[in-house]
Write an enzyme that holds these catalytic residues in place. Structure first.
Site, PDB file in Angstrom:
ATOM      1  N   CYS A  93      37.582  44.242  45.005  1.00 11.41           N
ATOM      2  CA  CYS A  93      39.186  43.813  44.288  1.00 11.41           C
ATOM      3  C   CYS A  93      39.116  42.740  42.919  1.00 11.41           C
ATOM      4  CB  CYS A  93      40.095  42.550  45.370  1.00 11.41           C
ATOM      5  SG  CYS A  93      41.148  43.262  46.262  1.00 11.41           S
ATOM      6  N   ALA A  94      37.914  43.890  42.395  1.00 15.00           N
ATOM      7  CA  ALA A  94      37.428  43.324  40.911  1.00 15.00           C
ATOM      8  C   ALA A  94      37.844  43.946  39.553  1.00 15.00           C
ATOM      9  CB  ALA A  94      36.372  43.290  40.992  1.00 15.00           C
ATOM     10  N   ARG A  95      37.104  44.935  39.637  1.00 11.93           N
ATOM     11  CA  ARG A  95      37.452  46.346  38.427  1.00 11.93           C
ATOM     12  C   ARG A  95      37.247  47.210  38.900  1.00 11.93           C
ATOM     13  NH1 ARG A  95      40.390  43.405  36.357  1.00 11.93           N
ATOM     14  NH2 ARG A  95      40.349  42.231  34.757  1.00 11.93           N
ATOM     15  N   ASP A 155      42.082  47.037  45.129  1.00  6.51           N
ATOM     16  CA  ASP A 155      42.951  46.942  44.070  1.00  6.51           C
ATOM     17  C   ASP A 155      43.091  47.160  42.954  1.00  6.51           C
ATOM     18  OD1 ASP A 155      45.564  44.436  44.047  1.00  6.51           O
ATOM     19  OD2 ASP A 155      44.010  43.482  42.999  1.00  6.51           O
ATOM     20  N   GLU A 207      44.382  52.668  34.965  1.00  9.84           N
ATOM     21  CA  GLU A 207      45.407  51.824  36.007  1.00  9.84           C
ATOM     22  C   GLU A 207      47.093  51.762  35.027  1.00  9.84           C
ATOM     23  OE1 GLU A 207      44.730  47.741  36.788  1.00  9.84           O
ATOM     24  OE2 GLU A 207      42.914  48.402  37.584  1.00  9.84           O
ATOM     25  N   HIS A 217      46.667  46.659  41.954  1.00  6.58           N
ATOM     26  CA  HIS A 217      45.873  45.045  40.907  1.00  6.58           C
ATOM     27  C   HIS A 217      46.800  43.485  41.483  1.00  6.58           C
ATOM     28  CE1 HIS A 217      43.749  44.475  37.165  1.00  6.58           C
ATOM     29  NE2 HIS A 217      43.749  43.006  37.812  1.00  6.58           N
ATOM     30  N   LEU A 218      47.182  43.417  42.391  1.00  4.88           N
ATOM     31  CA  LEU A 218      47.696  42.530  43.244  1.00  4.88           C
ATOM     32  C   LEU A 218      46.976  41.417  43.739  1.00  4.88           C
ATOM     33  CD1 LEU A 218      50.115  43.949  45.319  1.00  4.88           C
ATOM     34  CD2 LEU A 218      50.676  43.186  42.981  1.00  4.88           C
ATOM     35  N   GLY A 219      45.909  41.233  43.346  1.00  2.00           N
ATOM     36  CA  GLY A 219      44.946  40.384  43.895  1.00  2.00           C
ATOM     37  C   GLY A 219      45.413  39.010  42.897  1.00  2.00           C
ATOM     38  N   ALA A 220      45.698  38.849  41.532  1.00  2.00           N
ATOM     39  CA  ALA A 220      46.219  37.218  41.421  1.00  2.00           C
ATOM     40  C   ALA A 220      47.681  37.183  41.375  1.00  2.00           C
ATOM     41  CB  ALA A 220      45.245  37.627  40.003  1.00  2.00           C
TER      42      ALA A 220
HETATM   43  N1  LIG Z   1      41.892  42.406  41.405  1.00  2.00           N
HETATM   44  C1  LIG Z   1      42.430  41.310  40.513  1.00  2.00           C
HETATM   45  O1  LIG Z   1      43.443  40.776  40.033  1.00  2.00           O
HETATM   46  C2  LIG Z   1      40.972  40.375  40.019  1.00  2.00           C
HETATM   47  C3  LIG Z   1      42.087  38.576  40.031  1.00  2.00           C
HETATM   48  C4  LIG Z   1      40.630  38.053  39.170  1.00  2.00           C
HETATM   49  C5  LIG Z   1      39.478  38.600  39.128  1.00  2.00           C
HETATM   50  N2  LIG Z   1      39.022  39.918  38.681  1.00  2.00           N
HETATM   51  C6  LIG Z   1      38.090  39.813  38.711  1.00  2.00           C
HETATM   52  O2  LIG Z   1      36.895  39.610  39.818  1.00  2.00           O
HETATM   53  C7  LIG Z   1      35.642  39.305  39.035  1.00  2.00           C
HETATM   54  C8  LIG Z   1      34.792  37.904  39.179  1.00  2.00           C
HETATM   55  O3  LIG Z   1      35.467  36.946  38.726  1.00  2.00           O
HETATM   56  P1  LIG Z   1      36.018  35.707  38.789  1.00  2.00           P
HETATM   57  O4  LIG Z   1      36.436  34.819  38.713  1.00  2.00           O
HETATM   58  O5  LIG Z   1      34.348  35.541  40.307  1.00  2.00           O
HETATM   59  O6  LIG Z   1      34.240  36.001  37.431  1.00  2.00           O
HETATM   60  P2  LIG Z   1      33.263  35.155  37.719  1.00  2.00           P
HETATM   61  O7  LIG Z   1      32.581  35.316  36.710  1.00  2.00           O
HETATM   62  O8  LIG Z   1      33.242  33.991  38.587  1.00  2.00           O
HETATM   63  O9  LIG Z   1      31.306  35.891  38.603  1.00  2.00           O
HETATM   64  C9  LIG Z   1      31.098  36.821  38.694  1.00  2.00           C
HETATM   65  C10 LIG Z   1      29.878  36.990  38.847  1.00  2.00           C
HETATM   66  O10 LIG Z   1      30.141  38.338  38.834  1.00  2.00           O
HETATM   67  C11 LIG Z   1      28.217  37.728  38.662  1.00  2.00           C
HETATM   68  N3  LIG Z   1      27.441  39.543  38.483  1.00  2.00           N
HETATM   69  C12 LIG Z   1      27.475  39.875  36.932  1.00  2.00           C
HETATM   70  N4  LIG Z   1      26.480  40.846  36.853  1.00  2.00           N
HETATM   71  C13 LIG Z   1      26.330  41.338  38.495  1.00  2.00           C
HETATM   72  C14 LIG Z   1      24.993  41.445  39.361  1.00  2.00           C
HETATM   73  N5  LIG Z   1      25.053  43.766  38.222  1.00  2.00           N
HETATM   74  N6  LIG Z   1      24.943  42.175  40.052  1.00  2.00           N
HETATM   75  C15 LIG Z   1      25.657  41.546  40.601  1.00  2.00           C
HETATM   76  N7  LIG Z   1      26.321  40.156  40.076  1.00  2.00           N
HETATM   77  C16 LIG Z   1      26.995  40.244  38.947  1.00  2.00           C
HETATM   78  C17 LIG Z   1      28.192  37.005  37.837  1.00  2.00           C
HETATM   79  O11 LIG Z   1      26.599  36.223  37.479  1.00  2.00           O
HETATM   80  C18 LIG Z   1      29.490  36.152  38.438  1.00  2.00           C
HETATM   81  O12 LIG Z   1      28.258  35.033  38.905  1.00  2.00           O
HETATM   82  C19 LIG Z   1      36.177  39.860  37.806  1.00  2.00           C
HETATM   83  O13 LIG Z   1      35.901  41.337  37.271  1.00  2.00           O
HETATM   84  C20 LIG Z   1      37.674  39.509  37.696  1.00  2.00           C
HETATM   85  O14 LIG Z   1      38.331  39.665  35.905  1.00  2.00           O
HETATM   86  C21 LIG Z   1      40.327  40.720  39.409  1.00  2.00           C
HETATM   87  O1  LIG Z   2      47.399  39.332  35.393  1.00  2.00           O
HETATM   88  C1  LIG Z   2      46.501  40.268  36.160  1.00  2.00           C
HETATM   89  O2  LIG Z   2      47.793  39.812  36.729  1.00  2.00           O
HETATM   90  C2  LIG Z   2      45.143  40.495  36.325  1.00  2.00           C
HETATM   91  C3  LIG Z   2      44.335  39.547  36.914  1.00  2.00           C
HETATM   92  C4  LIG Z   2      42.886  39.888  37.257  1.00  2.00           C
HETATM   93  O3  LIG Z   2      42.497  41.283  36.794  1.00  2.00           O
HETATM   94  C5  LIG Z   2      41.962  38.864  36.132  1.00  2.00           C
HETATM   95  O4  LIG Z   2      41.027  39.378  35.785  1.00  2.00           O
HETATM   96  O5  LIG Z   2      42.428  38.248  36.420  1.00  2.00           O
END
Ligand SMILES: NC(=O)c1ccc[n+]([C@@H]2O[C@H](COP(=O)([O-])OP(=O)(O)OC[C@H]3O[C@@H](n4cnc5c(N)ncnc54)[C@H](O)[C@@H]3O)[C@@H](O)[C@H]2O)c1
Ligand SMILES: O=C(O)CC[C@@H](O)C(=O)O
Length: 532
Positions: free
Chosen positions: A230-232, A256, A261, A280-283
């Site tokens: 659910c990250a990227r 997700d 996309e 991509h519904l995570g948020a």
């Molecule tokens: N699916 C969605 O809709 C959604 C919503 C919010 C965030 N995200 C994504 O989720 C991810 C995490 O968000 P977050 O708010 O927790 O970010 P964050 O910056 O708080 O955490 C990311 C962590 O990844 C770690 N990291 C970097 N390189 C690494 C590696 N090689 N190995 C292990 N860890 C490593 C960093 O040190 C950091 O602690 C981001 O990619 C963000 O874009 C997705």
């Molecule tokens: O806007 C969104 O819904 C995606 C958000 C999410 O991927 C983020 O990185 O914050």
């Protein structure tokens, strides 16, 4: 009046503050193509996006007035950060507002995987009552590997503990002590891939994390493990995952996010019963969308109004305590930079900034950016700002040296800006903030002065001869230029000297030319200070 364009669906309630602001007009235009955005962006001072709008260099280049791009969310991979930085456009995000929501989505995906909920739902609503195909597994007593223990990863780990899971965590910033406090085990990527029953990734997509889970990692995993992204898209290699599912290594995967996309209809995830997906519904919760929109709107408003702001992703973060110490010096720093640049015409090779006294104890990077802005503003005008000042200097091979020292020549704080010039000379300006009296320039080149940097300044270099001060005064008086203050500096009687005059109005070019005609005067120039 500022104009802000909202080009993605962003919570109305969240942007209310921006809409209500007397000095801002907000316009929503959703789903525009790059071409359409390029056409309209020149009117706007701010752009608010989620993840649908790709903010390209062309869009940024067309944004003549654009000061800020606000991302209502965490990831800024849809914004060309490098181009924004070069163009001096601040990019901000809302890093905290969707943490819980995304964590809950990842957890929901893990539970859906464990109990085949999407597949069982689809079969049941199709009229088939099938209780045999969907034998699940418990989370209790299973091992969860979390890659990326930042905001979201840490929240997932907390919830997993509550479900009785053993948690292995990896993050370059995770310490043994923090892991222990959280009741989890600090592990390597290899430990995680070999021992986890479930793996969830919560890192950004970087060159290092792209494919952090790929063929080699799947090869050593426990047979029947389950995996969640659910990250990227791209953190887990999509093709390697499909292969591992087909080989029976992975019993189920939940995604997700996708490398591209939306995914094409023939994407291998979309017809595989062991892979469950969401778009991509995570948020996507009411709460998260409101939170991120509120956060980003507040910061956009601050930036447009030239007020202190946070969450910029293309300027290094500064602790509020440090910021409050530095803030009073920002305008002085810019003035010192601009004066140093204007008292020479030679090309600048190196900018040496020295901080002494109170300032030697804090992280002065933000102040250095202001000084560089001042230096470069002579040639870049309003194209330079604190976002791009360092970048512009480096791009022109100007070396930047920052030093700190305890010697303050009797001041509690002292900033010295020395420009090393192509002709081998130096242009040096020193300044201080005097408690209760404000800004003072205390050094220009080798001369000690005491000058309040306000209004219009005339800088004259001349030979120290009796009567020169009177001659300059008379010439200015004859041209209706009133002198508010004057400072003279010399090293030896009858030697080189400088005169800095503070005058009440802009000095016509012809008056400066007349000043240079005086036999004792070498150069005479007006120094433009900042408007603030
Ligand atoms: N699916 C969605 O809709 C959604 C919503 C919010 C965030 N995200 C994504 O989720 C991810 C995490 O968000 P977050 O708010 O927790 O970010 P964050 O910056 O708080 O955490 C990311 C962590 O990844 C770690 N990291 C970097 N390189 C690494 C590696 N090689 N190995 C292990 N860890 C490593 C960093 O040190 C950091 O602690 C981001 O990619 C963000 O874009 C997705
Ligand atoms: O806007 C969104 O819904 C995606 C958000 C999410 O991927 C983020 O990185 O914050």
């Amino acid at each position: 009046m500022f104009k802000v364009l909202v080009s993605d669906p962003i919570s109305d309630l969240g942007i209310q503050k921006l809409v209500d602001a007397d000095d801002v007009v907000v316009e929503k235009k959703i789903g525009l193509s790059e071409e359409e955005l390029i056409q309209i962006i020149p009117e706007y001072d701010g752009l608010l996006v989620r993840s649908q709008t790709t903010v390209t260099d062309k869009i940024l280049a067309a944004g003549e007035r654009l000061k800020v791009v606000g991302r209502a969310g965490v990831g800024v991979d849809n914004i060309n950060l490098e181009a924004a930085t070069q163009r001096g456009i601040i990019v901000i995000n809302a890093p905290d507002g969707n943490t819980i929501t995304t964590c809950e989505h990842a957890f929901a995906m893990m539970m859906a995987l464990a109990r085949h909920i999407p597949q069982a739902y689809a079969k049941t609503v199709s009229g088939v009552w099938d209780r045999k195909s969907f034998l699940g597994v418990e989370l209790h007593h299973k091992t969860l590997g979390v890659l990326g223990m930042g905001r979201i990863g840490s929240e997932v780990a907390k919830r997993a503990k509550a479900f009785g899971m053993e948690v292995l965590g990896f993050d370059p910033f995770l310490t043994e002590e923090r892991a222990e406090k959280m009741g989890i085990t600090l592990a390597s990527v290899d430990d995680i891939v070999r021992n986890a029953d479930f793996i969830t990734v919560h890192t950004p997509l970087t060159p290092e994390t792209r494919g952090i889970i790929s063929t080699d990692q799947f090869a050593v995993m426990k047979k029947g493990m389950r995996i969640i992204n659910c990250a990227r898209g791209g953190v887990i290699d999509e093709n390697a995952l499909v292969e591992a599912v087909n080989q029976g290594i992975v019993a189920g995967a939940a995604f997700d996010v996708f490398e591209h996309e939306p995914p094409q209809p023939d994407h291998p995830f979309l017809n595989n019963p062991k892979i469950i997906v969401t778009p991509h519904l995570g948020a996507s919760t009411v709460e998260a969308q409101e939170n991120v929109a509120i956060d980003v709107s507040e910061q956009v408003l601050h930036i447009l109004r030239d007020e202190p702001f946070k969450n910029a992703v293309n300027i290094p973060p500064v602790a509020p305590s440090v910021m409050s110490k530095l803030q009073p010096y920002f305008v002085l720093g810019e003035k010192l930079g601009t004066v140093a640049a204007q008292i020479t015409n030679a090309a600048i090779q190196e900018i040496v900034v020295n901080y002494a006294g109170d300032l030697s104890e804090v992280d002065t990077q933000p102040l250095t950016r202001h000084i560089l802005k001042g230096v470069l503003s002579r040639h870049f005008g309003s194209d330079v700002n604190i976002v791009n000042s360092m970048h512009l200097a480096k791009a022109r091979q100007v070396n930047i040296v920052v030093s700190k020292s305890a010697t303050t020549k009797g001041f509690t704080n002292l900033i010295s800006v020395a420009l090393k010039l192509e002709n081998g000379e130096e242009s040096i300006v020193g300044g201080t903030l005097l408690a209760g009296y404000g800004e003072r320039i205390v050094q220009i080149n080798k001369f000690t002065v005491d000058l309040e940097p306000t209004g219009h300044l005339i800088y004259i270099s001349h030979h120290d001869k009796p009567g020169i001060i009177g001659k300059v005064g008379t010439l200015l008086g004859n041209n209706d230029v009133n002198i508010a203050a004057m400072q003279v500096g010399r090293k030896t009687v009858g030697g080189e000297a400088i005169m800095v005059l503070s005058v009440d109005k802009e000095v016509p070019k012809k008056v400066l030319e007349e000043l240079v005609q005086l036999p004792e005067v070498n150069t005479a120039q007006e120094i433009a200070l900042l408007s603030k």
